[in-house]
Design a protein around this motif. Structure first.
Motif, PDB file in Angstrom:
ATOM      1  N   LYS A 257       0.848  -1.191   0.000  1.00  0.00           N
ATOM      2  CA  LYS A 257       0.000   0.000   0.000  1.00  0.00           C
ATOM      3  C   LYS A 257       0.882   1.239   0.000  1.00  0.00           C
ATOM      4  CE  LYS A 257      -3.546  -2.371   2.751  1.00  0.00           C
ATOM      5  NZ  LYS A 257      -2.741  -3.594   3.011  1.00  0.00           N
ATOM      6  N   ASP A 258       0.594   2.198  -0.879  1.00  0.00           N
ATOM      7  CA  ASP A 258       1.499   3.325  -1.070  1.00  0.00           C
ATOM      8  C   ASP A 258       1.484   4.332   0.078  1.00  0.00           C
ATOM      9  OD1 ASP A 258      -0.953   4.510  -1.484  1.00  0.00           O
ATOM     10  OD2 ASP A 258      -0.626   4.969  -3.599  1.00  0.00           O
ATOM     11  N   TRP A 259       0.539   4.194   1.025  1.00  0.00           N
ATOM     12  CA  TRP A 259       0.488   5.157   2.128  1.00  0.00           C
ATOM     13  C   TRP A 259       1.290   4.710   3.339  1.00  0.00           C
ATOM     14  CZ3 TRP A 259      -1.423   2.521   6.221  1.00  0.00           C
ATOM     15  CH2 TRP A 259      -2.290   1.460   5.963  1.00  0.00           C
ATOM     16  N   GLN A 260       1.926   3.557   3.254  1.00  0.00           N
ATOM     17  CA  GLN A 260       2.682   3.046   4.394  1.00  0.00           C
ATOM     18  C   GLN A 260       3.912   3.924   4.667  1.00  0.00           C
ATOM     19  OE1 GLN A 260       2.162   0.647   6.491  1.00  0.00           O
ATOM     20  NE2 GLN A 260       0.543  -0.588   5.581  1.00  0.00           N
ATOM     21  N   PRO A 261       4.126   4.362   5.904  1.00  0.00           N
ATOM     22  CA  PRO A 261       5.330   5.142   6.221  1.00  0.00           C
ATOM     23  C   PRO A 261       6.585   4.287   6.096  1.00  0.00           C
ATOM     24  CG  PRO A 261       4.108   4.622   8.221  1.00  0.00           C
ATOM     25  CD  PRO A 261       3.247   4.195   7.069  1.00  0.00           C
ATOM     26  N   MET A 262       7.719   4.944   5.813  1.00  0.00           N
ATOM     27  CA  MET A 262       8.968   4.236   5.550  1.00  0.00           C
ATOM     28  C   MET A 262       9.387   3.343   6.713  1.00  0.00           C
ATOM     29  SD  MET A 262      12.755   5.764   4.715  1.00  0.00           S
ATOM     30  CE  MET A 262      12.885   6.438   6.385  1.00  0.00           C
ATOM     31  N   LEU A 263       9.256   3.838   7.955  1.00  0.00           N
ATOM     32  CA  LEU A 263       9.695   3.048   9.100  1.00  0.00           C
ATOM     33  C   LEU A 263       8.844   1.795   9.279  1.00  0.00           C
ATOM     34  CD1 LEU A 263      10.556   5.820  11.700  1.00  0.00           C
ATOM     35  CD2 LEU A 263      12.115   4.512  10.252  1.00  0.00           C
ATOM     36  N   ALA A 264       7.596   1.859   8.828  1.00  0.00           N
ATOM     37  CA  ALA A 264       6.747   0.668   8.878  1.00  0.00           C
ATOM     38  C   ALA A 264       7.193  -0.343   7.836  1.00  0.00           C
ATOM     39  CB  ALA A 264       5.291   1.046   8.664  1.00  0.00           C
ATOM     40  N   THR A 265       7.454   0.117   6.607  1.00  0.00           N
ATOM     41  CA  THR A 265       7.841  -0.799   5.532  1.00  0.00           C
ATOM     42  C   THR A 265       9.188  -1.454   5.806  1.00  0.00           C
ATOM     43  OG1 THR A 265       8.872   0.970   4.215  1.00  0.00           O
ATOM     44  CG2 THR A 265       6.536   0.503   3.820  1.00  0.00           C
ATOM     45  N   LYS A 266      10.058  -0.793   6.558  1.00  0.00           N
ATOM     46  CA  LYS A 266      11.368  -1.357   6.881  1.00  0.00           C
ATOM     47  C   LYS A 266      11.348  -2.216   8.145  1.00  0.00           C
ATOM     48  CE  LYS A 266      14.360   1.873   4.461  1.00  0.00           C
ATOM     49  NZ  LYS A 266      15.545   2.760   4.572  1.00  0.00           N
ATOM     50  N   GLY A 267      10.183  -2.379   8.739  1.00  0.00           N
ATOM     51  CA  GLY A 267      10.054  -3.297   9.867  1.00  0.00           C
ATOM     52  C   GLY A 267      10.292  -2.697  11.240  1.00  0.00           C
ATOM     53  N   PHE A 268      10.672  -1.414  11.303  1.00  0.00           N
ATOM     54  CA  PHE A 268      10.990  -0.818  12.602  1.00  0.00           C
ATOM     55  C   PHE A 268       9.760  -0.702  13.504  1.00  0.00           C
ATOM     56  CE2 PHE A 268      14.727   0.521  10.237  1.00  0.00           C
ATOM     57  CZ  PHE A 268      15.730   0.324  11.166  1.00  0.00           C
ATOM     58  N   GLU A 269       8.626  -0.352  12.937  1.00  0.00           N
ATOM     59  CA  GLU A 269       7.438  -0.161  13.772  1.00  0.00           C
ATOM     60  C   GLU A 269       7.028  -1.471  14.446  1.00  0.00           C
ATOM     61  OE1 GLU A 269       4.191   1.870  12.016  1.00  0.00           O
ATOM     62  OE2 GLU A 269       5.363   3.658  11.505  1.00  0.00           O
ATOM     63  N   SER A 270       6.935  -2.538  13.682  1.00  0.00           N
ATOM     64  CA  SER A 270       6.558  -3.835  14.250  1.00  0.00           C
ATOM     65  C   SER A 270       7.578  -4.299  15.279  1.00  0.00           C
ATOM     66  CB  SER A 270       6.429  -4.866  13.127  1.00  0.00           C
ATOM     67  OG  SER A 270       6.230  -6.160  13.649  1.00  0.00           O
ATOM     68  N   MET A 271       8.843  -4.086  14.981  1.00  0.00           N
ATOM     69  CA  MET A 271       9.907  -4.519  15.890  1.00  0.00           C
ATOM     70  C   MET A 271       9.836  -3.775  17.224  1.00  0.00           C
ATOM     71  SD  MET A 271      14.023  -4.426  15.201  1.00  0.00           S
ATOM     72  CE  MET A 271      14.042  -2.625  15.032  1.00  0.00           C
ATOM     73  N   ILE A 272       9.617  -2.466  17.179  1.00  0.00           N
ATOM     74  CA  ILE A 272       9.575  -1.683  18.414  1.00  0.00           C
ATOM     75  C   ILE A 272       8.338  -2.026  19.233  1.00  0.00           C
ATOM     76  CG2 ILE A 272       9.485   0.653  19.382  1.00  0.00           C
ATOM     77  CD1 ILE A 272      11.097   1.533  16.877  1.00  0.00           C
ATOM     78  N   HIS A 273       7.215  -2.280  18.570  1.00  0.00           N
ATOM     79  CA  HIS A 273       6.023  -2.732  19.297  1.00  0.00           C
ATOM     80  C   HIS A 273       6.316  -4.048  20.019  1.00  0.00           C
ATOM     81  CE1 HIS A 273       2.742   0.053  18.496  1.00  0.00           C
ATOM     82  NE2 HIS A 273       3.151   0.166  17.240  1.00  0.00           N
ATOM     83  N   GLU A 274       7.023  -4.948  19.334  1.00  0.00           N
ATOM     84  CA  GLU A 274       7.369  -6.220  19.971  1.00  0.00           C
ATOM     85  C   GLU A 274       8.270  -5.987  21.175  1.00  0.00           C
ATOM     86  OE1 GLU A 274       8.344 -10.299  17.955  1.00  0.00           O
ATOM     87  OE2 GLU A 274      10.247  -9.219  18.191  1.00  0.00           O
ATOM     88  N   TRP A 275       9.234  -5.094  21.035  1.00  0.00           N
ATOM     89  CA  TRP A 275      10.139  -4.787  22.144  1.00  0.00           C
ATOM     90  C   TRP A 275       9.390  -4.207  23.349  1.00  0.00           C
ATOM     91  CZ3 TRP A 275      13.776  -4.639  25.524  1.00  0.00           C
ATOM     92  CH2 TRP A 275      14.130  -3.470  26.204  1.00  0.00           C
ATOM     93  N   ILE A 276       8.466  -3.294  23.100  1.00  0.00           N
ATOM     94  CA  ILE A 276       7.694  -2.705  24.201  1.00  0.00           C
ATOM     95  C   ILE A 276       6.907  -3.791  24.927  1.00  0.00           C
ATOM     96  CG2 ILE A 276       5.810  -1.138  24.790  1.00  0.00           C
ATOM     97  CD1 ILE A 276       8.391   0.309  24.139  1.00  0.00           C
ATOM     98  N   ASN A 277       6.402  -4.759  24.187  1.00  0.00           N
ATOM     99  CA  ASN A 277       5.678  -5.867  24.810  1.00  0.00           C
ATOM    100  C   ASN A 277       6.631  -6.731  25.643  1.00  0.00           C
ATOM    101  OD1 ASN A 277       3.153  -7.496  25.051  1.00  0.00           O
ATOM    102  ND2 ASN A 277       4.423  -9.047  24.059  1.00  0.00           N
ATOM    103  N   VAL A 278       7.864  -6.896  25.173  1.00  0.00           N
ATOM    104  CA  VAL A 278       8.866  -7.642  25.948  1.00  0.00           C
ATOM    105  C   VAL A 278       9.145  -6.928  27.263  1.00  0.00           C
ATOM    106  CG1 VAL A 278      11.314  -8.281  26.013  1.00  0.00           C
ATOM    107  CG2 VAL A 278       9.947  -8.797  23.990  1.00  0.00           C
ATOM    108  N   VAL A 279       9.227  -5.595  27.223  1.00  0.00           N
ATOM    109  CA  VAL A 279       9.444  -4.830  28.461  1.00  0.00           C
ATOM    110  C   VAL A 279       8.278  -5.037  29.423  1.00  0.00           C
ATOM    111  CG1 VAL A 279       9.743  -2.528  29.466  1.00  0.00           C
ATOM    112  CG2 VAL A 279      10.847  -3.087  27.292  1.00  0.00           C
TER     113      VAL A 279
END
Length: 311
Positions: A257-279
């Motif tokens: 989808k062309d509206w996806q922000p760059m940090l989401a497409t590169k996996g950073f958003e999902s990764m940081i959400h996972e990290w916050i859940n680990v905390v």
């Protein structure tokens, strides 16, 4: 919840701060850097009120977790300090520039029962995970025949250990989906430009899947390519948002989808959400720990093989 970022280099400023400071309103973010001038500028830009120039001061600040974005050489000492203090710790890949320090840090994490999370964003790229379902979890939903991950750069030959641990570890970890620990059957090819490493290729077969990682730092341009083959179904991705699917002897173009922000497409958003859940939970799954360790152990094995080829 209070989480501190240690180190304010490019990766912190480009990939982390823009996202975390606008997404997690329930987190009190703290910055720490020895660069007092840069620290003040970044803190003002992201409206972060609490800053420190010595990471050891963070313990008295009462942080609930830390994220380490400093130089690789500093990772082991800083991570060890917080693990001993029973603070959940995030480290940008690599954890260290050698397997021994990685093993020691995970022993320390286990001893103090604290999660030690590693920032491998390519495990979390949404577009890839949408099509290569559960591949990065090591449990592909189809019969995976092969997975090849190439990450190339233009005119960036380098020192062997830095090349492999700071850069090549990305494609190496991305194909290490089964957390391989036996290094005996690795097939490794390297090329040099003078005394600098220019290219390395690694492959092995595991669970019926051919796994290949390649990095050429004398390529014509910076480029990343991923290909995966299932039974009569093949994918190729030349970036994080588009690709090609071949099946039924037909070609289908794939597009994120062309509206996806760059940090989401590169996996950073999902990764940081996972990290916050680990905390929040205080738990890092065993399979993640095993893969983190094995990828660094593989990188160490590649280093030894490449260096031995120079002698």
């Amino acid at each position: 919840m209070k989480i501190a970022l240690i180190g304010i280099g490019d990766i912190a400023k480009k990939a982390y701060l823009p996202f975390i400071t606008t997404t997690f309103s329930n987190v009190n973010w703290v910055l720490c850097s020895r660069d007092s001038t840069g620290l003040a500028q970044v803190a003002a830009q992201y409206r972060i009120k609490e800053t420190y120039t010595d990471y050891k001061q963070l313990l008295t600040a009462g942080v609930d977790a830390v994220m380490i974005h400093s130089a690789t050489s500093s990772h082991p000492s800083i991570a060890a300090f917080f693990l001993k203090a029973r603070v959940p710790t995030y480290v940008d890949k690599p954890l260290a520039d050698n397997a021994h320090d990685c093993e020691a840090l995970y022993e320390l994490a286990e001893q103090h029962r604290q999660p030690l999370y590693l920032g491998f964003n390519r495990r979390h790229i949404p577009f890839y995970n949408q099509h290569l379902v559960d591949v990065q979890k090591g449990k592909p939903q189809q019969s995976l025949r092969s997975l090849c991950w190439e990450k190339h750069r233009f005119n960036q030959v380098g020192d062997v250990r830095t090349f492999i641990f700071d850069d090549f570890i990305h494609p190496l970890d991305s194909i290490n989906i089964f957390a391989k620990t036996d290094v005996q059957d690795l097939h490794i090819i390297s090329q040099f430009q003078g005394d600098k490493l220019a290219r390395v290729d690694v492959e092995w077969q595991q669970n019926g899947t051919l796994l290949q990682a390649s990095m050429n730092r004398m390529f014509g341009r910076t480029q990343e390519r991923v290909s995966a083959n299932f039974d009569n179904q093949s994918y190729q991705f030349d970036n994080f948002i588009s690709g090609i699917l071949w099946q039924e002897d037909k070609t289908e173009l794939l597009q994120e989808k062309d509206w996806q922000p760059m940090l989401a497409t590169k996996g950073f958003e999902s990764m940081i959400h996972e990290w916050i859940n680990v905390v929040k939970t205080g738990v890092l799954p065993d399979n993640q720990m095993a893969r983190n360790l094995s990828s660094h152990q593989l990188a160490e094995a590649v280093c030894h093989k490449v260096v031995s080829g120079l002698k």
